[in-house]
Scaffold this active site. Sequence first.
Site, PDB file in Angstrom:
ATOM      1  N   ARG A 150       0.836  -1.202   0.000  1.00 33.96           N
ATOM      2  CA  ARG A 150       0.000   0.000   0.000  1.00 33.96           C
ATOM      3  C   ARG A 150       0.866   1.244   0.000  1.00 33.96           C
ATOM      4  O   ARG A 150       1.880   1.310   0.673  1.00 33.96           O
ATOM      5  CB  ARG A 150      -0.896   0.033   1.248  1.00 33.96           C
ATOM      6  CG  ARG A 150      -1.829   1.231   1.283  1.00 33.96           C
ATOM      7  CD  ARG A 150      -2.564   1.341   2.612  1.00 33.96           C
ATOM      8  NE  ARG A 150      -1.658   1.554   3.726  1.00 33.96           N
ATOM      9  CZ  ARG A 150      -1.099   2.716   4.041  1.00 33.96           C
ATOM     10  NH1 ARG A 150      -1.346   3.783   3.303  1.00 33.96           N
ATOM     11  NH2 ARG A 150      -0.285   2.820   5.067  1.00 33.96           N
ATOM     12  N   THR A 151       0.449   2.230  -0.774  1.00 35.33           N
ATOM     13  CA  THR A 151       1.004   3.577  -0.680  1.00 35.33           C
ATOM     14  C   THR A 151      -0.172   4.520  -0.484  1.00 35.33           C
ATOM     15  O   THR A 151      -1.312   4.186  -0.795  1.00 35.33           O
ATOM     16  CB  THR A 151       1.788   4.006  -1.947  1.00 35.33           C
ATOM     17  OG1 THR A 151       0.920   3.933  -3.065  1.00 35.33           O
ATOM     18  CG2 THR A 151       3.009   3.146  -2.157  1.00 35.33           C
ATOM     19  N   SER A 152       0.141   5.703   0.033  1.00 39.14           N
ATOM     20  CA  SER A 152      -0.917   6.656   0.350  1.00 39.14           C
ATOM     21  C   SER A 152      -1.407   7.431  -0.859  1.00 39.14           C
ATOM     22  O   SER A 152      -2.560   7.831  -0.913  1.00 39.14           O
ATOM     23  CB  SER A 152      -0.429   7.642   1.414  1.00 39.14           C
ATOM     24  OG  SER A 152      -0.109   6.948   2.584  1.00 39.14           O
ATOM     25  N   THR A 153      -0.537   7.664  -1.827  1.00 40.80           N
ATOM     26  CA  THR A 153      -0.927   8.505  -2.960  1.00 40.80           C
ATOM     27  C   THR A 153      -0.446   7.923  -4.282  1.00 40.80           C
ATOM     28  O   THR A 153       0.446   7.075  -4.316  1.00 40.80           O
ATOM     29  CB  THR A 153      -0.333   9.925  -2.836  1.00 40.80           C
ATOM     30  OG1 THR A 153       1.096   9.817  -2.884  1.00 40.80           O
ATOM     31  CG2 THR A 153      -0.751  10.596  -1.550  1.00 40.80           C
ATOM     32  N   GLN A 175       3.294   8.038  -5.234  1.00 43.73           N
ATOM     33  CA  GLN A 175       4.235   7.078  -4.662  1.00 43.73           C
ATOM     34  C   GLN A 175       4.261   5.770  -5.455  1.00 43.73           C
ATOM     35  O   GLN A 175       4.467   4.698  -4.905  1.00 43.73           O
ATOM     36  CB  GLN A 175       3.872   6.804  -3.196  1.00 43.73           C
ATOM     37  CG  GLN A 175       3.997   8.030  -2.323  1.00 43.73           C
ATOM     38  CD  GLN A 175       3.466   7.788  -0.920  1.00 43.73           C
ATOM     39  OE1 GLN A 175       2.567   7.003  -0.701  1.00 43.73           O
ATOM     40  NE2 GLN A 175       4.053   8.480   0.034  1.00 43.73           N
TER      41      GLN A 175
END
Length: 192
Positions: A7-10, A13
Amino acid sequence: MIVGYARTSTVEQEAGLEAQERDLLSVGCERVFAERVSSVAKRAQMEAALDFVRKGDTLAVTKLDRLARSVADLLAIVARLEAKGVALRVLSMGGQPVDTGTATGKLMLTMLGAVAEFERALMLERQREGIAKAKADGKYKGRVPTAQRQADAVMKLKAEGVKPTEIAQRLGMGRASVYRILGRDTEGARSG
């Protein structure tokens, strides 16, 4: 079976997400669930991964913060996994992987999760102190409300007879912001 979760936040990324997927595949993950979403938002792919794993499987993540937002969240996820007979493996924990398939791994995960949450709380506290100091020194003004920057455009469109809902759509802002700018009561203006 080893199942991975990344998972990445944005969206920005992307390289980080690709690196996580690469690392998970390198440790033998046969399936990787990946998503670009904030840890505080609904994590559909994480839920899918937790539903997918079966007894005897291992859920692998590259770092603890990719999986859980707090120690309580971490412990709830670990409890769900344990109830299904699934172990959790965190690849990057001080250079050593942590595996909840062992008693030592469970202890280390809980301890490291608590330390990570403590560090985050300290960071937020320092940030609040820094903002308070900057405000006291007159150096911190905060951001200008985004909608207020478009107040002239809102008023112009209203003068042209455009309804508030259409104004919001054209300017890419919320209806409530339009109503605030227009100084109208949102309850009485919902017909627009």
